[in-house]
Structures are given as structure tokens and as C-alpha cells.
Enzyme design. Structure first.
Site, PDB file in Angstrom:
ATOM      1  N   CYS A   1      32.760 -32.652  29.340  1.00 58.12           N
ATOM      2  CA  CYS A   1      31.952 -33.521  28.229  1.00 58.12           C
ATOM      3  C   CYS A   1      30.797 -32.342  27.882  1.00 58.12           C
ATOM      4  O   CYS A   1      29.994 -31.936  28.992  1.00 58.12           O
ATOM      5  CB  CYS A   1      31.522 -34.344  29.026  1.00 58.12           C
ATOM      6  SG  CYS A   1      33.089 -35.022  28.830  1.00 58.12           S
TER       7      CYS A   1
ATOM      8  N   GLU B   1      35.457 -31.873  18.351  1.00 56.69           N
ATOM      9  CA  GLU B   1      36.627 -31.976  19.160  1.00 56.69           C
ATOM     10  C   GLU B   1      36.486 -32.858  20.157  1.00 56.69           C
ATOM     11  O   GLU B   1      35.107 -33.959  19.991  1.00 56.69           O
ATOM     12  CB  GLU B   1      36.190 -30.870  20.339  1.00 56.69           C
ATOM     13  CG  GLU B   1      35.581 -29.008  19.105  1.00 56.69           C
ATOM     14  CD  GLU B   1      35.429 -28.256  20.095  1.00 56.69           C
ATOM     15  OE1 GLU B   1      35.532 -26.935  19.885  1.00 56.69           O
ATOM     16  OE2 GLU B   1      34.804 -28.372  21.592  1.00 56.69           O
TER      17      GLU B   1
HETATM   18  N1  SAH Z   1      24.213 -37.099  24.125  1.00 57.66           N
HETATM   19  C1  SAH Z   1      24.760 -37.793  24.625  1.00 57.66           C
HETATM   20  C2  SAH Z   1      25.591 -37.138  24.945  1.00 57.66           C
HETATM   21  C3  SAH Z   1      26.954 -36.055  24.331  1.00 57.66           C
HETATM   22  S1  SAH Z   1      26.184 -35.206  25.891  1.00 57.66           S
HETATM   23  C4  SAH Z   1      23.670 -37.118  25.777  1.00 57.66           C
HETATM   24  O1  SAH Z   1      23.599 -35.446  26.000  1.00 57.66           O
HETATM   25  O2  SAH Z   1      23.850 -37.615  27.072  1.00 57.66           O
HETATM   26  C5  SAH Z   1      26.818 -36.047  27.648  1.00 57.66           C
HETATM   27  C6  SAH Z   1      26.560 -34.847  29.382  1.00 57.66           C
HETATM   28  O3  SAH Z   1      26.871 -33.187  29.133  1.00 57.66           O
HETATM   29  C7  SAH Z   1      24.836 -34.947  29.021  1.00 57.66           C
HETATM   30  O4  SAH Z   1      25.243 -35.345  30.210  1.00 57.66           O
HETATM   31  C8  SAH Z   1      24.813 -33.623  28.761  1.00 57.66           C
HETATM   32  O5  SAH Z   1      23.563 -33.229  29.553  1.00 57.66           O
HETATM   33  C9  SAH Z   1      25.823 -32.911  29.391  1.00 57.66           C
HETATM   34  N2  SAH Z   1      26.438 -31.576  29.421  1.00 57.66           N
HETATM   35  C10 SAH Z   1      25.888 -31.131  27.494  1.00 57.66           C
HETATM   36  N3  SAH Z   1      26.514 -29.145  28.132  1.00 57.66           N
HETATM   37  C11 SAH Z   1      26.149 -29.187  29.368  1.00 57.66           C
HETATM   38  C12 SAH Z   1      26.920 -27.877  29.910  1.00 57.66           C
HETATM   39  N4  SAH Z   1      26.865 -27.202  28.986  1.00 57.66           N
HETATM   40  N5  SAH Z   1      27.352 -28.170  30.962  1.00 57.66           N
HETATM   41  C13 SAH Z   1      27.752 -29.313  31.259  1.00 57.66           C
HETATM   42  N6  SAH Z   1      27.117 -30.669  31.119  1.00 57.66           N
HETATM   43  C14 SAH Z   1      26.518 -30.600  29.758  1.00 57.66           C
END
Ligand code: SAH
Ligand code: SF4
Length: 352
Positions: A340, A81
Site C-alpha cells: 500500500c 491503481e
Molecule cells: N495518503 C494516505 C494514504 C495512502 S499511503 C497516507 O499517507 O496515510 C498509505 C501508507 O503507505 C502510508 O502510511 C504511507 O506512508 C505508506 N507508504 C508510502 N510510500 C511507501 C513506500 N515506498 N513503502 C512502504 N510504504 C509506503
């Protein structure tokens, strides 16, 4: 689409053909070689057969119309996605995936639930941006920012991610400024150090979420291998070497990591980094992004829910009082799970 394949097909053609072809892909944003009017008809047909430009995707719009999500089907059938977020000031940010699934397995993240399937190639990453660039181009708009905050951990697919960044940034590619491209990592220390040595280096965001190892390891299983002490050393090295701003991301989870005491801990954690020599005075070399949690039924079974607005305000006030710059970003498209890191809904996991 495969740029190496394109080069292979054009290797017996005059040199300028490759340039024309790349111009058609990245500047004219064509979706079919028939639109590449600078190329001879026979070559267009050959390219359509052997190096098609089609990107298979289904696009969904959020109710607020500010964000759209696309589910892209890869050549081997895997689904990933990507999200487009349109800002009021005219900017358009694309959030890209870097892997199919993710090996890190964070408890609060839907992608983490999928497990790891494979790394994306550099062009599979670039195509996510091309998809939106083609669409925006029809309205005379362009992609202004890219964030690697979709499915997957970019620093665990280092080479392909950096190759994609180069194509996105290059003048003959999408020509997106390097300060407009950001990578978010859960804290892969060897990747952070490697990134510090790159000449073409995107911005760095670190998903911190907790400031003690016990809680962090619980939320982020792979963090067992990357203690906060190691992470601090890697970031300190990165900041001193690059003199570039770092964003700390902190997901606000109700009664889990959002207490006043934890706000104080977070303030102390980020304040420990030393100002790099030569960094402009009056400008913070780090800042904290408080992320609103986007809950799903599955994750609620872990007992996670979003922090209450009053709690977030209090948390923010404590950080600000300690002199920490705080922002609250990326609250787009909750109804399409477009925030994200929120990619890969149930529909996706069923098809994997
Ligand atoms: N793997 C990397 C990049 C992808 S996730 C990382 O973890 O940084 C990007 C961001 O989205 C991260 O900060 C993650 O903690 C956040 N994220 C993951 N699940 C989420 C959710 N359910 N609600 C809001 N943000 C979330
Ligand atoms: Fe992977 Fe990032 Fe999701 Fe964690 S938050 S599982 S690192 S995509």
C-alpha cells in the site's frame, strides 16, 4: 458507472427496477447489463449504451500470487491503481486509491512524486472494489476488508470518500462491515475531527513516521500546516469522542527514523493519549504498525532505504517494553509494487 445517471435513466420505470439494477450491480456483480436477467431486454440494451458497467483495467499478479494489482483507466484517461491482497485465513483486502496523484508530496512515496491531478468520484472509488469483487465472485469468494491506502490522501477528498464508504457498507451496496473498512491519513486534522462526528465511521489509521516536527515536515511537506501538537489534539478528541482504536503507521527508514532513541520517542508520543472512559479494560485503544519500506530507485536518491531486520526487531522490542501493542502488516507483492502507498509506478507517471 454513474449511479445518478442510472437513477435518471430508470426514473420513468416502475420503482422496483432501480432495486433490481442495484442488486445486479452489487449482489450479482455483473459486468454487463445483458447478465441482468431480471430486467427487460430493451432496458438492458439501453443501460449498456448509456450506463455501461465495464471497468477498464489491466491486472498484474505478484510472484507470490497472494497479491494482485490493477491499473484502472478512468473515463478521462487518467490511470489509478488498486491492489487485492489475499490472506491465508481466507480474507481478501482491497487497497483503494482516493485521488489521482496526491497533493501532500511525501518524499518517500511514489504517488507524492506525481503531484495532484484530481479527486476521484465516489463511484470511481467503489468501482475499484467492484473490479475485485467480480473476480473473487467467480471463485465463490468475496471482498472482506477495504483500506484507503492507495494513491491519494482520503481526508482531502472527504465528501466523495465518505459517500463511497456508505455505498460499500450499505446493505443494498457491497455490505462490507464498517469495522472492516479503514482510512489512512497523513494527519489532516480538520478531516479527523469531522470523521469523529460521523455515524457511519470507518477505522482510522494515522501515518506518523516521525515524532518530532522537524523530521516529519522534511518527510511530509504538507505537515508544515499540521504540527504534531495540533495532530495530538485532533486525535485526542477523536479517541475520546469515538472510543475507537487508532492505528499509528510508522514507515521504517534506515538511519533516518529507526534509532533506539526514536523508538523511545514514539513510545512516549503514543502513550500520551488517555484511555477513553468506558473503553474495555485490557484492550489497547491504539497500536503501532511498523511498515517495511518498499524502495524504488527514485526514492533512493533521497537517501532512503529500508531498515535492517535487526533494527526493526530492536525498535519493536523497545515499544513492547513500554507496553505498546505493535504489528507488522501489509508486506505484500513487493515485485508488483503492490504494498500500500507504493502504487503509481513509473509506467503510470509517464502516462499522466
Ligand atoms: N495518503 C494516505 C494514504 C495512502 S499511503 C497516507 O499517507 O496515510 C498509505 C501508507 O503507505 C502510508 O502510511 C504511507 O506512508 C505508506 N507508504 C508510502 N510510500 C511507501 C513506500 N515506498 N513503502 C512502504 N510504504 C509506503
Ligand atoms: Fe500522499 Fe500518502 Fe503518498 Fe504522502 S504517503 S504522498 S499523503 S499518498
Amino acid at each position: 458507472m454513474d449511479l445518478e445517471k442510472l437513477e435518471e435513466i430508470l426514473k420513468d420505470e416502475p420503482k422496483f427496477r432501480l432495486q433490481q439494477a442495484k442488486q445486479a450491480i452489487f449482489k450479482n456483480l455483473i459486468g454487463n447489463w445483458q447478465e441482468a436477467i431480471s430486467l427487460p431486454q430493451a432496458l438492458r440494451e439501453k443501460l449498456n449504451q448509456e450506463c455501461p458497467l465495464e471497468i477498464k483495467a489491466e491486472v498484474l499478479s505478484a510472484q507470490d500470487r497472494q497479491s494482485q494489482k490493477a491499473v484502472v483507466t478512468l473515463a478521462d484517461g487518467f490511470l489509478i491503481e488498486t491492489v487485492l491482497m489475499r490472506h491465508k485465513d481466507g480474507r481478501a483486502t482491497v487497497c483503494v486509491s482516493s485521488q489521482v496523484g496526491c497533493p501532500v508530496g511525501c518524499l518517500f512515496c511514489l504517488t507524492g512524486k506525481l503531484g495532484f491531478k484530481r479527486n476521484l468520484t465516489s463511484m470511481e472509488i467503489v468501482e475499484q472494489v467492484l473490479l475485485w469483487a467480480r473476480m473473487l465472485n467467480k471463485d465463490g469468494d468475496r471482498v472482506s476488508n477495504i483500506v484507503f491506502m492507495g494513491m491519494g490522501e482520503p481526508l482531502l477528498n472527504y465528501e466523495n470518500v465518505m459517500e463511497a464508504v456508505k455505498i460499500l457498507n450499505s446493505k443494498s451496496g457491497l455490505n462490507i462491515g464498517i469495522r472492516h473498512i479503514s482510512i489512512s491519513t497523513v494527519g489532516i486534522t480538520e478531516g479527523i475531527k469531522k470523521l469523529a462526528a460521523e455515524t457511519i465511521r470507518p477505522n482510522l489509521a494515522l501515518s506518523l513516521h516521525a515524532t518530532n516536527d522537524q523530521l516529519r515536515n522534511k518527510m511530509i511537506p504538507l505537515a508544515e500546516n499540521y504540527s504534531l501538537a495540533d495532530l495530538t489534539r485532533a486525535l485526542d478528541y477523536y479517541i475520546k469522542k469515538t472510543k475507537q482504536r487508532v492505528m499509528f503507521e510508522y514507515l521504517m527508514l534506515k538511519d533516518y527514523n529507526d534509532s533506539e532513541g526514536q523508538a523511545g520517542e514514539l513510545a512516549r508520543f503514543v502513550a500520551q493519549f488517555q484511555r477513553p472512559s468506558g473503553f474495555p479494560k485490557g484492550r489497547n485503544f491504539y497500536f503501532v504498525n511498523l511498515i517495511a519500506y518498499n524502495p524504488t530507485a527514485e526514492q533512493q536518491s533521497y537517501g532512503f532505504s529500508a531498515s535492517l531486520p535487526e533494527r526493526i526487531q530492536k525498535f519493536k522490542a523497545i515499544l513492547k517494553e513500554a507496553g505498546i501493542e505493535v504489528v507488522q502488516r501489509y508486506k505484500f507483492g513487493r515485485d508488483i509494487k503492490g504494498a500500500c502507498g507504493q502504487l503509481a509506478g513509473k509506467n503510470i507517471s509517464n502516462k499522466l
